[in-house]
Design a protein around this motif. Structure first.
Motif, PDB file in Angstrom:
ATOM      1  N   ARG A 309       0.833  -1.198   0.000  1.00  8.99           N
ATOM      2  CA  ARG A 309       0.000   0.000   0.000  1.00  8.99           C
ATOM      3  C   ARG A 309       0.876   1.260   0.000  1.00  8.99           C
ATOM      4  N   GLY A 310       0.645   2.096  -0.994  1.00 14.02           N
ATOM      5  CA  GLY A 310       1.379   3.343  -1.096  1.00 14.02           C
ATOM      6  C   GLY A 310       2.697   3.252  -1.827  1.00 14.02           C
ATOM      7  N   SER A 311       3.143   2.035  -2.150  1.00 17.37           N
ATOM      8  CA  SER A 311       4.412   1.877  -2.866  1.00 17.37           C
ATOM      9  C   SER A 311       4.190   2.016  -4.371  1.00 17.37           C
ATOM     10  N   LYS A 312       5.155   2.646  -5.035  1.00 21.57           N
ATOM     11  CA  LYS A 312       5.112   2.713  -6.491  1.00 21.57           C
ATOM     12  C   LYS A 312       5.733   1.441  -7.047  1.00 21.57           C
ATOM     13  N   ILE A 313       4.957   0.718  -7.837  1.00 27.46           N
ATOM     14  CA  ILE A 313       5.390  -0.579  -8.362  1.00 27.46           C
ATOM     15  C   ILE A 313       5.412  -0.500  -9.886  1.00 27.46           C
ATOM     16  N   ALA A 314       6.575  -0.669 -10.474  1.00 30.79           N
ATOM     17  CA  ALA A 314       6.745  -0.596 -11.927  1.00 30.79           C
ATOM     18  C   ALA A 314       6.702  -2.000 -12.519  1.00 30.79           C
ATOM     19  N   ILE A 315       5.720  -2.245 -13.352  1.00 32.84           N
ATOM     20  CA  ILE A 315       5.604  -3.522 -14.053  1.00 32.84           C
ATOM     21  C   ILE A 315       6.299  -3.384 -15.402  1.00 32.84           C
ATOM     22  N   LEU A 316       7.288  -4.211 -15.651  1.00 28.52           N
ATOM     23  CA  LEU A 316       8.002  -4.176 -16.931  1.00 28.52           C
ATOM     24  C   LEU A 316       7.508  -5.322 -17.799  1.00 28.52           C
ATOM     25  N   GLY A 317       6.706  -4.991 -18.797  1.00 29.09           N
ATOM     26  CA  GLY A 317       6.145  -5.972 -19.716  1.00 29.09           C
ATOM     27  C   GLY A 317       4.819  -6.510 -19.229  1.00 29.09           C
ATOM     28  N   VAL A 318       3.746  -6.294 -20.004  1.00 30.26           N
ATOM     29  CA  VAL A 318       2.431  -6.824 -19.626  1.00 30.26           C
ATOM     30  C   VAL A 318       1.861  -7.769 -20.675  1.00 30.26           C
ATOM     31  N   ALA A 319       2.468  -7.842 -21.864  1.00 34.73           N
ATOM     32  CA  ALA A 319       2.048  -8.830 -22.863  1.00 34.73           C
ATOM     33  C   ALA A 319       2.415 -10.218 -22.361  1.00 34.73           C
ATOM     34  N   TYR A 320       1.786 -11.248 -22.920  1.00 31.37           N
ATOM     35  CA  TYR A 320       2.037 -12.583 -22.388  1.00 31.37           C
ATOM     36  C   TYR A 320       3.366 -13.174 -22.844  1.00 31.37           C
ATOM     37  N   LYS A 321       3.979 -12.587 -23.878  1.00 26.90           N
ATOM     38  CA  LYS A 321       5.278 -13.071 -24.333  1.00 26.90           C
ATOM     39  C   LYS A 321       6.053 -11.906 -24.933  1.00 26.90           C
ATOM     40  N   PRO A 322       7.377 -12.039 -25.080  1.00 26.31           N
ATOM     41  CA  PRO A 322       8.183 -10.937 -25.600  1.00 26.31           C
ATOM     42  C   PRO A 322       7.866 -10.572 -27.049  1.00 26.31           C
ATOM     43  N   ALA A 323       8.007  -9.309 -27.357  1.00 23.77           N
ATOM     44  CA  ALA A 323       7.954  -8.780 -28.726  1.00 23.77           C
ATOM     45  C   ALA A 323       6.577  -8.850 -29.371  1.00 23.77           C
ATOM     46  N   VAL A 324       5.514  -9.007 -28.569  1.00 20.33           N
ATOM     47  CA  VAL A 324       4.154  -8.941 -29.098  1.00 20.33           C
ATOM     48  C   VAL A 324       3.318  -8.090 -28.157  1.00 20.33           C
ATOM     49  N   GLY A 325       2.158  -7.662 -28.626  1.00 20.64           N
ATOM     50  CA  GLY A 325       1.273  -6.864 -27.794  1.00 20.64           C
ATOM     51  C   GLY A 325       0.060  -7.622 -27.322  1.00 20.64           C
ATOM     52  N   ASP A 326       0.090  -8.931 -27.416  1.00 20.78           N
ATOM     53  CA  ASP A 326      -1.043  -9.782 -27.057  1.00 20.78           C
ATOM     54  C   ASP A 326      -1.122  -9.922 -25.536  1.00 20.78           C
ATOM     55  N   ILE A 327      -2.234  -9.501 -24.947  1.00 16.81           N
ATOM     56  CA  ILE A 327      -2.386  -9.594 -23.494  1.00 16.81           C
ATOM     57  C   ILE A 327      -3.401 -10.658 -23.082  1.00 16.81           C
ATOM     58  N   ARG A 328      -3.857 -11.469 -24.027  1.00 20.84           N
ATOM     59  CA  ARG A 328      -4.843 -12.492 -23.675  1.00 20.84           C
ATOM     60  C   ARG A 328      -4.289 -13.449 -22.625  1.00 20.84           C
ATOM     61  N   GLU A 329      -5.008 -13.542 -21.500  1.00 13.95           N
ATOM     62  CA  GLU A 329      -4.649 -14.434 -20.396  1.00 13.95           C
ATOM     63  C   GLU A 329      -3.251 -14.136 -19.834  1.00 13.95           C
ATOM     64  N   SER A 330      -2.727 -12.950 -20.072  1.00 19.79           N
ATOM     65  CA  SER A 330      -1.391 -12.633 -19.578  1.00 19.79           C
ATOM     66  C   SER A 330      -1.366 -12.641 -18.058  1.00 19.79           C
ATOM     67  N   PRO A 331      -0.360 -13.291 -17.463  1.00 26.34           N
ATOM     68  CA  PRO A 331      -0.263 -13.292 -15.996  1.00 26.34           C
ATOM     69  C   PRO A 331      -0.082 -11.900 -15.419  1.00 26.34           C
ATOM     70  N   ALA A 332       0.415 -10.971 -16.232  1.00 28.75           N
ATOM     71  CA  ALA A 332       0.592  -9.594 -15.761  1.00 28.75           C
ATOM     72  C   ALA A 332      -0.728  -8.988 -15.315  1.00 28.75           C
ATOM     73  N   LEU A 333      -1.822  -9.383 -15.945  1.00 30.82           N
ATOM     74  CA  LEU A 333      -3.121  -8.807 -15.608  1.00 30.82           C
ATOM     75  C   LEU A 333      -3.535  -9.182 -14.193  1.00 30.82           C
ATOM     76  N   LYS A 334      -3.328 -10.440 -13.827  1.00 31.17           N
ATOM     77  CA  LYS A 334      -3.666 -10.867 -12.463  1.00 31.17           C
ATOM     78  C   LYS A 334      -2.730 -10.222 -11.447  1.00 31.17           C
ATOM     79  N   ILE A 335      -1.474 -10.073 -11.830  1.00 30.51           N
ATOM     80  CA  ILE A 335      -0.505  -9.447 -10.929  1.00 30.51           C
ATOM     81  C   ILE A 335      -0.905  -8.000 -10.654  1.00 30.51           C
ATOM     82  N   ILE A 336      -1.259  -7.260 -11.712  1.00 30.42           N
ATOM     83  CA  ILE A 336      -1.669  -5.869 -11.550  1.00 30.42           C
ATOM     84  C   ILE A 336      -2.949  -5.778 -10.716  1.00 30.42           C
ATOM     85  N   GLU A 337      -3.910  -6.631 -11.025  1.00 26.78           N
ATOM     86  CA  GLU A 337      -5.181  -6.617 -10.290  1.00 26.78           C
ATOM     87  C   GLU A 337      -4.953  -6.829  -8.796  1.00 26.78           C
ATOM     88  N   ARG A 338      -4.098  -7.790  -8.460  1.00 28.52           N
ATOM     89  CA  ARG A 338      -3.832  -8.101  -7.063  1.00 28.52           C
ATOM     90  C   ARG A 338      -3.087  -6.953  -6.374  1.00 28.52           C
TER      91      ARG A 338
END
Length: 433
Positions: A309-338
Protein backbone atom coordinates in the motif's frame (compact mmCIF):
# COMPACT_ATOMS: atom_id res chain seq x y z
CA UNK A 1 -11.22 -20.85 -55.94
CA UNK A 2 -13.21 -18.74 -53.48
CA UNK A 3 -12.49 -19.28 -49.79
CA UNK A 4 -14.69 -18.01 -46.99
CA UNK A 5 -13.21 -17.45 -43.55
CA UNK A 6 -15.42 -16.93 -40.50
CA UNK A 7 -13.52 -15.03 -37.82
CA UNK A 8 -10.80 -12.53 -38.72
CA UNK A 9 -8.65 -12.59 -35.60
CA UNK A 10 -5.18 -13.98 -34.89
CA UNK A 11 -6.01 -17.14 -36.85
CA UNK A 12 -8.44 -16.01 -39.51
CA UNK A 13 -6.71 -12.90 -40.83
CA UNK A 14 -3.32 -14.55 -41.46
CA UNK A 15 -5.19 -17.36 -43.24
CA UNK A 16 -7.09 -14.87 -45.37
CA UNK A 17 -3.91 -13.04 -46.35
CA UNK A 18 -2.08 -16.30 -47.13
CA UNK A 19 -4.82 -17.55 -49.45
CA UNK A 20 -5.11 -14.14 -51.10
CA UNK A 21 -1.34 -14.08 -51.68
CA UNK A 22 -1.69 -17.53 -53.28
CA UNK A 23 -4.03 -15.97 -55.82
CA UNK A 24 -7.32 -17.19 -54.36
CA UNK A 25 -10.38 -15.03 -53.83
CA UNK A 26 -11.15 -14.67 -50.12
CA UNK A 27 -14.36 -13.62 -48.38
CA UNK A 28 -13.63 -12.81 -44.74
CA UNK A 29 -16.56 -12.55 -42.35
CA UNK A 30 -16.48 -11.11 -38.85
CA UNK A 31 -19.08 -9.73 -36.45
CA UNK A 32 -16.79 -6.80 -35.65
CA UNK A 33 -17.58 -3.77 -37.77
CA UNK A 34 -14.29 -2.21 -36.66
CA UNK A 35 -12.23 -5.16 -37.92
CA UNK A 36 -14.01 -5.22 -41.25
CA UNK A 37 -13.50 -1.47 -41.70
CA UNK A 38 -9.82 -1.80 -40.79
CA UNK A 39 -9.26 -4.52 -43.38
CA UNK A 40 -11.03 -2.49 -46.03
CA UNK A 41 -8.64 0.38 -45.31
CA UNK A 42 -5.68 -1.98 -45.52
CA UNK A 43 -4.82 -1.41 -41.86
CA UNK A 44 -3.83 -4.53 -39.98
CA UNK A 45 -4.63 -5.07 -36.30
CA UNK A 46 -2.63 -8.30 -36.14
CA UNK A 47 1.08 -7.93 -35.40
CA UNK A 48 2.12 -10.83 -37.63
CA UNK A 49 0.45 -9.16 -40.63
CA UNK A 50 1.99 -5.78 -41.52
CA UNK A 51 -0.46 -3.27 -42.97
CA UNK A 52 1.59 -3.17 -46.17
CA UNK A 53 1.08 -6.91 -46.61
CA UNK A 54 -2.65 -6.60 -46.00
CA UNK A 55 -3.02 -3.64 -48.33
CA UNK A 56 -1.28 -5.56 -51.10
CA UNK A 57 -3.99 -8.24 -51.16
CA UNK A 58 -7.02 -5.97 -50.83
CA UNK A 59 -8.15 -6.70 -54.42
CA UNK A 60 -8.33 -10.42 -53.50
CA UNK A 61 -9.82 -10.02 -50.02
CA UNK A 62 -13.41 -9.02 -49.35
CA UNK A 63 -14.13 -8.22 -45.69
CA UNK A 64 -17.75 -8.15 -44.59
CA UNK A 65 -20.15 -8.72 -41.70
CA UNK A 66 -22.64 -10.40 -44.06
CA UNK A 67 -22.56 -14.17 -43.65
CA UNK A 68 -24.76 -14.49 -46.75
CA UNK A 69 -21.62 -13.85 -48.82
CA UNK A 70 -20.33 -17.29 -47.76
CA UNK A 71 -22.76 -18.86 -50.22
CA UNK A 72 -20.28 -17.90 -52.94
CA UNK A 73 -17.38 -19.81 -51.36
CA UNK A 74 -16.04 -23.16 -52.48
CA UNK A 75 -14.56 -23.74 -49.02
CA UNK A 76 -15.45 -22.21 -45.65
CA UNK A 77 -13.04 -22.14 -42.73
CA UNK A 78 -14.38 -21.47 -39.22
CA UNK A 79 -11.74 -19.78 -37.05
CA UNK A 80 -13.63 -18.24 -34.16
CA UNK A 81 -12.61 -18.10 -30.48
CA UNK A 82 -13.32 -21.01 -28.14
CA UNK A 83 -12.98 -19.42 -24.69
CA UNK A 84 -13.88 -20.64 -21.22
CA UNK A 85 -16.83 -19.59 -19.10
CA UNK A 86 -16.36 -17.94 -15.71
CA UNK A 87 -16.44 -21.46 -14.27
CA UNK A 88 -13.63 -22.51 -16.64
CA UNK A 89 -15.82 -24.74 -18.76
CA UNK A 90 -15.90 -24.71 -22.58
CA UNK A 91 -17.85 -21.86 -24.14
CA UNK A 92 -18.88 -23.01 -27.59
CA UNK A 93 -21.21 -20.05 -28.11
CA UNK A 94 -19.12 -18.33 -30.81
CA UNK A 95 -18.44 -21.64 -32.57
CA UNK A 96 -22.08 -22.72 -32.62
CA UNK A 97 -23.18 -19.28 -33.80
CA UNK A 98 -20.68 -19.49 -36.64
CA UNK A 99 -21.87 -23.01 -37.47
CA UNK A 100 -25.46 -21.80 -37.71
CA UNK A 101 -24.42 -18.93 -39.97
CA UNK A 102 -22.64 -21.36 -42.28
CA UNK A 103 -25.60 -23.74 -42.21
CA UNK A 104 -27.91 -20.94 -43.32
CA UNK A 105 -25.97 -20.55 -46.57
CA UNK A 106 -24.46 -24.03 -47.06
CA UNK A 107 -24.35 -25.13 -50.69
CA UNK A 108 -23.88 -28.56 -52.21
CA UNK A 109 -20.24 -29.22 -53.02
CA UNK A 110 -18.82 -26.87 -50.40
CA UNK A 111 -16.03 -27.82 -47.99
CA UNK A 112 -16.34 -26.74 -44.34
CA UNK A 113 -13.27 -26.85 -42.09
CA UNK A 114 -13.20 -26.10 -38.38
CA UNK A 115 -9.91 -24.65 -37.08
CA UNK A 116 -11.01 -23.49 -33.63
CA UNK A 117 -9.38 -25.49 -30.83
CA UNK A 118 -11.91 -27.66 -29.03
CA UNK A 119 -12.49 -31.04 -27.40
CA UNK A 120 -12.50 -34.31 -29.36
CA UNK A 121 -15.91 -34.92 -30.87
CA UNK A 122 -16.91 -31.30 -31.48
CA UNK A 123 -16.77 -31.52 -35.27
CA UNK A 124 -18.80 -34.72 -35.42
CA UNK A 125 -21.16 -34.15 -32.47
CA UNK A 126 -21.82 -30.40 -32.56
CA UNK A 127 -20.90 -28.98 -35.96
CA UNK A 128 -22.09 -31.85 -38.19
CA UNK A 129 -25.72 -31.94 -36.94
CA UNK A 130 -26.12 -28.20 -37.45
CA UNK A 131 -24.83 -28.40 -41.01
CA UNK A 132 -26.95 -31.43 -41.85
CA UNK A 133 -30.10 -29.59 -40.76
CA UNK A 134 -29.97 -28.25 -44.31
CA UNK A 135 -30.83 -31.70 -45.64
CA UNK A 136 -27.37 -32.01 -47.16
CA UNK A 137 -25.29 -35.02 -46.09
CA UNK A 138 -21.66 -34.66 -45.06
CA UNK A 139 -19.28 -36.74 -47.14
CA UNK A 140 -21.86 -36.93 -49.92
CA UNK A 141 -23.31 -33.48 -50.61
CA UNK A 142 -20.66 -31.42 -48.82
CA UNK A 143 -17.31 -32.06 -47.14
CA UNK A 144 -16.34 -31.57 -43.50
CA UNK A 145 -12.97 -31.65 -41.73
CA UNK A 146 -11.09 -30.42 -38.70
CA UNK A 147 -7.65 -28.82 -39.03
CA UNK A 148 -6.27 -27.24 -35.85
CA UNK A 149 -4.70 -23.81 -35.94
CA UNK A 150 -1.07 -23.73 -34.84
CA UNK A 151 -0.55 -20.00 -34.63
CA UNK A 152 2.30 -18.72 -32.47
CA UNK A 153 2.14 -14.89 -32.46
CA UNK A 154 5.50 -13.28 -33.00
CA UNK A 155 7.25 -16.47 -34.11
CA UNK A 156 9.37 -15.48 -37.10
CA UNK A 157 10.73 -18.99 -37.68
CA UNK A 158 7.51 -21.00 -37.89
CA UNK A 159 4.48 -19.48 -39.57
CA UNK A 160 1.53 -20.84 -41.54
CA UNK A 161 3.48 -21.90 -44.61
CA UNK A 162 6.20 -23.98 -42.91
CA UNK A 163 4.21 -25.32 -39.96
CA UNK A 164 2.90 -28.82 -40.79
CA UNK A 165 -0.90 -28.79 -41.16
CA UNK A 166 -2.86 -31.57 -39.46
CA UNK A 167 -6.07 -32.55 -41.25
CA UNK A 168 -8.77 -34.95 -40.09
CA UNK A 169 -11.64 -35.44 -42.53
CA UNK A 170 -15.03 -36.89 -41.69
CA UNK A 171 -14.51 -39.26 -44.63
CA UNK A 172 -11.55 -39.95 -46.91
CA UNK A 173 -13.17 -37.76 -49.56
CA UNK A 174 -13.57 -34.94 -47.03
CA UNK A 175 -9.91 -35.28 -46.07
CA UNK A 176 -8.82 -35.16 -49.70
CA UNK A 177 -10.76 -31.93 -50.26
CA UNK A 178 -9.24 -30.32 -47.17
CA UNK A 179 -5.74 -31.43 -48.12
CA UNK A 180 -6.20 -29.83 -51.53
CA UNK A 181 -7.31 -26.59 -49.90
CA UNK A 182 -4.42 -26.25 -47.44
CA UNK A 183 -1.91 -27.48 -49.97
CA UNK A 184 -2.23 -24.06 -51.56
CA UNK A 185 -0.64 -22.32 -48.56
CA UNK A 186 1.06 -25.02 -46.46
CA UNK A 187 4.25 -26.83 -47.39
CA UNK A 188 3.52 -29.96 -45.37
CA UNK A 189 0.23 -31.77 -44.76
CA UNK A 190 -0.24 -34.28 -41.94
CA UNK A 191 -3.35 -36.39 -42.64
CA UNK A 192 -4.98 -38.27 -39.77
CA UNK A 193 -7.85 -40.72 -39.88
CA UNK A 194 -10.61 -38.79 -38.09
CA UNK A 195 -11.51 -35.30 -36.88
CA UNK A 196 -11.23 -36.60 -33.30
CA UNK A 197 -7.56 -37.46 -33.78
CA UNK A 198 -6.86 -33.98 -35.13
CA UNK A 199 -8.83 -32.35 -32.32
CA UNK A 200 -6.98 -34.28 -29.65
CA UNK A 201 -3.58 -33.78 -31.28
CA UNK A 202 -3.93 -30.01 -30.85
CA UNK A 203 -4.86 -30.43 -27.21
CA UNK A 204 -1.92 -32.77 -26.65
CA UNK A 205 0.49 -30.16 -28.03
CA UNK A 206 -0.74 -27.55 -25.58
CA UNK A 207 -1.18 -29.88 -22.61
CA UNK A 208 2.41 -31.08 -23.07
CA UNK A 209 3.62 -27.52 -22.67
CA UNK A 210 1.22 -26.73 -19.84
CA UNK A 211 2.32 -29.72 -17.78
CA UNK A 212 6.01 -29.06 -18.31
CA UNK A 213 5.63 -25.37 -17.50
CA UNK A 214 3.78 -26.28 -14.31
CA UNK A 215 6.50 -28.75 -13.39
CA UNK A 216 9.33 -26.27 -13.76
CA UNK A 217 7.33 -23.55 -11.99
CA UNK A 218 6.77 -25.85 -9.02
CA UNK A 219 10.42 -26.87 -8.96
CA UNK A 220 11.33 -23.19 -9.14
CA UNK A 221 9.30 -22.46 -6.02
CA UNK A 222 10.90 -25.37 -4.19
CA UNK A 223 14.40 -24.39 -5.31
CA UNK A 224 13.84 -20.84 -4.03
CA UNK A 225 12.93 -22.13 -0.59
CA UNK A 226 15.95 -24.42 -0.61
CA UNK A 227 18.30 -21.62 -1.68
CA UNK A 228 19.12 -23.36 -4.96
CA UNK A 229 19.44 -21.48 -8.27
CA UNK A 230 16.79 -23.13 -10.46
CA UNK A 231 18.35 -21.70 -13.61
CA UNK A 232 21.68 -23.29 -12.83
CA UNK A 233 19.80 -26.55 -12.25
CA UNK A 234 18.12 -26.20 -15.65
CA UNK A 235 21.42 -25.32 -17.32
CA UNK A 236 22.98 -28.46 -15.88
CA UNK A 237 20.06 -30.73 -16.81
CA UNK A 238 20.02 -29.32 -20.35
CA UNK A 239 23.51 -30.66 -21.01
CA UNK A 240 21.98 -34.12 -21.35
CA UNK A 241 21.84 -34.72 -25.12
CA UNK A 242 18.75 -36.95 -24.99
CA UNK A 243 15.51 -37.42 -23.05
CA UNK A 244 15.24 -33.83 -21.81
CA UNK A 245 13.60 -30.70 -23.18
CA UNK A 246 14.36 -27.35 -21.61
CA UNK A 247 11.55 -25.36 -19.96
CA UNK A 248 12.03 -22.35 -17.70
CA UNK A 249 9.93 -20.92 -14.84
CA UNK A 250 7.92 -17.76 -15.21
CA UNK A 251 4.98 -15.77 -13.82
CA UNK A 252 2.35 -18.09 -15.29
CA UNK A 253 0.86 -18.96 -18.66
CA UNK A 254 -0.69 -16.59 -21.15
CA UNK A 255 -1.92 -16.44 -24.71
CA UNK A 256 -4.90 -17.80 -26.56
CA UNK A 257 -4.14 -21.51 -26.09
CA UNK A 258 -2.20 -22.77 -23.09
CA UNK A 259 -4.32 -21.34 -20.27
CA UNK A 260 -7.56 -22.41 -21.97
CA UNK A 261 -7.25 -25.50 -24.14
CA UNK A 262 -6.34 -28.13 -21.51
CA UNK A 263 -9.65 -27.44 -19.75
CA UNK A 264 -11.54 -28.46 -22.88
CA UNK A 265 -10.17 -31.99 -22.61
CA UNK A 266 -10.65 -32.12 -18.83
CA UNK A 267 -14.29 -31.14 -19.28
CA UNK A 268 -14.89 -33.72 -22.01
CA UNK A 269 -13.17 -36.44 -19.98
CA UNK A 270 -15.89 -36.22 -17.31
CA UNK A 271 -18.36 -37.55 -19.86
CA UNK A 272 -16.34 -40.77 -19.79
CA UNK A 273 -16.13 -40.89 -15.99
CA UNK A 274 -12.44 -40.07 -16.23
CA UNK A 275 -10.57 -37.53 -14.13
CA UNK A 276 -7.62 -35.84 -15.83
CA UNK A 277 -5.82 -35.15 -12.57
CA UNK A 278 -2.45 -34.47 -14.16
CA UNK A 279 -3.86 -31.85 -16.52
CA UNK A 280 -5.95 -30.17 -13.84
CA UNK A 281 -3.07 -30.07 -11.37
CA UNK A 282 -0.88 -28.37 -13.98
CA UNK A 283 -3.63 -25.83 -14.55
CA UNK A 284 -3.88 -25.15 -10.83
CA UNK A 285 -0.12 -24.62 -10.48
CA UNK A 286 0.06 -22.28 -13.46
CA UNK A 287 -3.04 -20.28 -12.45
CA UNK A 288 -1.53 -19.74 -9.01
CA UNK A 289 1.77 -18.35 -10.29
CA UNK A 290 0.66 -14.67 -10.47
CA UNK A 291 -0.23 -14.85 -6.77
CA UNK A 292 3.20 -16.34 -6.05
CA UNK A 293 4.72 -13.43 -7.97
CA UNK A 294 2.84 -10.91 -5.84
CA UNK A 295 4.08 -12.62 -2.69
CA UNK A 296 7.66 -12.31 -3.94
CA UNK A 297 7.11 -8.60 -4.58
CA UNK A 298 5.66 -8.21 -1.08
CA UNK A 299 8.71 -9.90 0.45
CA UNK A 300 11.12 -7.63 -1.40
CA UNK A 301 9.22 -4.52 -0.32
CA UNK A 302 9.18 -5.83 3.24
CA UNK A 303 12.97 -6.22 3.14
CA UNK A 304 13.13 -2.47 2.43
CA UNK A 305 10.69 -1.65 5.22
CA UNK A 306 7.77 -0.93 2.90
CA UNK A 307 4.26 -2.24 2.38
CA UNK A 308 2.49 -2.72 -0.92
CA UNK A 309 0.00 0.00 0.00
CA UNK A 310 1.38 3.34 -1.10
CA UNK A 311 4.41 1.88 -2.87
CA UNK A 312 5.11 2.71 -6.49
CA UNK A 313 5.39 -0.58 -8.36
CA UNK A 314 6.74 -0.60 -11.93
CA UNK A 315 5.60 -3.52 -14.05
CA UNK A 316 8.00 -4.18 -16.93
CA UNK A 317 6.15 -5.97 -19.72
CA UNK A 318 2.43 -6.82 -19.63
CA UNK A 319 2.05 -8.83 -22.86
CA UNK A 320 2.04 -12.58 -22.39
CA UNK A 321 5.28 -13.07 -24.33
CA UNK A 322 8.18 -10.94 -25.60
CA UNK A 323 7.95 -8.78 -28.73
CA UNK A 324 4.15 -8.94 -29.10
CA UNK A 325 1.27 -6.86 -27.79
CA UNK A 326 -1.04 -9.78 -27.06
CA UNK A 327 -2.39 -9.59 -23.49
CA UNK A 328 -4.84 -12.49 -23.67
CA UNK A 329 -4.65 -14.43 -20.40
CA UNK A 330 -1.39 -12.63 -19.58
CA UNK A 331 -0.26 -13.29 -16.00
CA UNK A 332 0.59 -9.59 -15.76
CA UNK A 333 -3.12 -8.81 -15.61
CA UNK A 334 -3.67 -10.87 -12.46
CA UNK A 335 -0.50 -9.45 -10.93
CA UNK A 336 -1.67 -5.87 -11.55
CA UNK A 337 -5.18 -6.62 -10.29
CA UNK A 338 -3.83 -8.10 -7.06
CA UNK A 339 -1.32 -5.31 -6.45
CA UNK A 340 -3.93 -2.61 -7.01
CA UNK A 341 -6.31 -4.38 -4.63
CA UNK A 342 -3.56 -4.25 -1.99
CA UNK A 343 -3.19 -0.50 -2.46
CA UNK A 344 -0.12 -0.46 -4.67
CA UNK A 345 0.44 2.46 -7.04
CA UNK A 346 1.02 0.44 -10.20
CA UNK A 347 2.55 1.79 -13.39
CA UNK A 348 3.69 -0.23 -16.37
CA UNK A 349 6.06 0.02 -19.30
CA UNK A 350 5.30 -1.99 -22.42
CA UNK A 351 5.67 -0.28 -25.80
CA UNK A 352 3.66 -3.10 -27.40
CA UNK A 353 0.58 -2.42 -25.21
CA UNK A 354 -0.61 1.23 -25.31
CA UNK A 355 -3.19 0.92 -22.55
CA UNK A 356 -4.92 -1.35 -20.06
CA UNK A 357 -8.38 0.17 -19.82
CA UNK A 358 -9.62 -2.27 -17.20
CA UNK A 359 -7.02 -0.95 -14.75
CA UNK A 360 -7.11 2.69 -15.82
CA UNK A 361 -3.49 2.49 -16.93
CA UNK A 362 -1.57 3.61 -20.01
CA UNK A 363 1.92 2.76 -21.11
CA UNK A 364 4.52 4.87 -19.31
CA UNK A 365 8.01 5.58 -20.58
CA UNK A 366 10.66 3.39 -19.02
CA UNK A 367 12.30 6.37 -17.31
CA UNK A 368 9.02 7.60 -15.83
CA UNK A 369 8.01 4.12 -14.74
CA UNK A 370 11.26 3.65 -12.84
CA UNK A 371 11.47 7.18 -11.46
CA UNK A 372 10.75 6.88 -7.75
CA UNK A 373 9.73 3.24 -8.05
CA UNK A 374 9.94 1.25 -4.84
CA UNK A 375 10.18 -1.98 -6.78
CA UNK A 376 10.34 -3.12 -10.42
CA UNK A 377 8.80 -6.39 -11.52
CA UNK A 378 10.10 -8.01 -14.72
CA UNK A 379 7.00 -9.86 -15.90
CA UNK A 380 7.74 -9.98 -19.64
CA UNK A 381 11.28 -9.46 -20.87
CA UNK A 382 10.77 -7.47 -24.05
CA UNK A 383 13.85 -7.00 -26.26
CA UNK A 384 15.70 -3.70 -26.23
CA UNK A 385 15.51 -3.15 -22.48
CA UNK A 386 18.59 -3.32 -20.28
CA UNK A 387 17.03 -5.30 -17.45
CA UNK A 388 20.42 -5.94 -15.89
CA UNK A 389 21.13 -2.25 -15.38
CA UNK A 390 17.61 -1.67 -14.09
CA UNK A 391 18.13 -4.35 -11.45
CA UNK A 392 21.15 -2.45 -10.12
CA UNK A 393 19.22 0.80 -9.83
CA UNK A 394 15.84 -0.29 -8.47
CA UNK A 395 14.93 -3.21 -6.17
CA UNK A 396 13.82 -5.79 -8.74
CA UNK A 397 11.96 -9.06 -8.83
CA UNK A 398 12.95 -10.92 -11.99
CA UNK A 399 10.30 -13.49 -12.92
CA UNK A 400 12.09 -14.36 -16.16
CA UNK A 401 15.67 -14.95 -15.02
CA UNK A 402 17.09 -12.36 -17.41
CA UNK A 403 19.23 -10.61 -14.79
CA UNK A 404 21.31 -13.62 -13.80
CA UNK A 405 24.93 -12.54 -14.31
CA UNK A 406 26.19 -16.11 -14.71
CA UNK A 407 23.42 -17.34 -16.96
CA UNK A 408 24.99 -16.67 -20.35
CA UNK A 409 28.20 -18.40 -19.39
CA UNK A 410 26.43 -21.28 -17.71
CA UNK A 411 23.99 -22.15 -20.47
CA UNK A 412 25.34 -24.93 -22.73
CA UNK A 413 25.33 -24.63 -26.50
CA UNK A 414 21.88 -25.48 -27.84
CA UNK A 415 23.10 -28.37 -29.97
CA UNK A 416 24.47 -30.05 -26.85
CA UNK A 417 21.27 -29.53 -24.89
CA UNK A 418 18.57 -31.15 -27.00
CA UNK A 419 17.85 -33.91 -29.44
CA UNK A 420 17.71 -33.07 -33.14
CA UNK A 421 14.46 -31.23 -33.77
CA UNK A 422 11.81 -32.64 -36.07
CA UNK A 423 9.45 -30.41 -38.00
CA UNK A 424 6.55 -31.01 -35.63
CA UNK A 425 8.44 -30.36 -32.40
CA UNK A 426 8.26 -27.16 -30.41
CA UNK A 427 11.26 -25.00 -29.80
CA UNK A 428 13.83 -26.66 -27.53
CA UNK A 429 13.87 -23.77 -25.07
CA UNK A 430 10.42 -23.18 -23.60
CA UNK A 431 9.75 -20.31 -21.23
CA UNK A 432 6.69 -20.41 -19.01
CA UNK A 433 4.87 -17.75 -20.98
Amino acid sequence: MTIGIVGLGYVGLPLAVAFAEAGERVIGVDTSVAKVASIRRGESYIEDIPSEQLAAVRPQLEATTRTSRLALADAIIIAVPTPLTANREPDLGPLLAAAQSVSDVLQAGQLVVLESTTYPGTTRERLLPILEETGLQAGVDFHLAFSPERVDPGNEKFQLANTPKIIGGLTPACAAQAEGLYGKVCESIVPVTTPEVAEMAKLLENIFRSVNIALVNELGMLAERMGVDIYEVIDAAATKPFGYMRFEPGPGMGGHCLPVDPFYLSWKAREYDFSTEFIELAGKVNQNMPYVCVERAERLLNEHGKAVRGSKIAILGVAYKPAVGDIRESPALKIIERLQSLGGEVVYHDEFVPELKQFGLTNTSLADALDGADVALIVTAHPGIDHMTISTQVPTVDYRGVTRTTRAAARPPMEMAVLPQRDNEIEPTEVAA
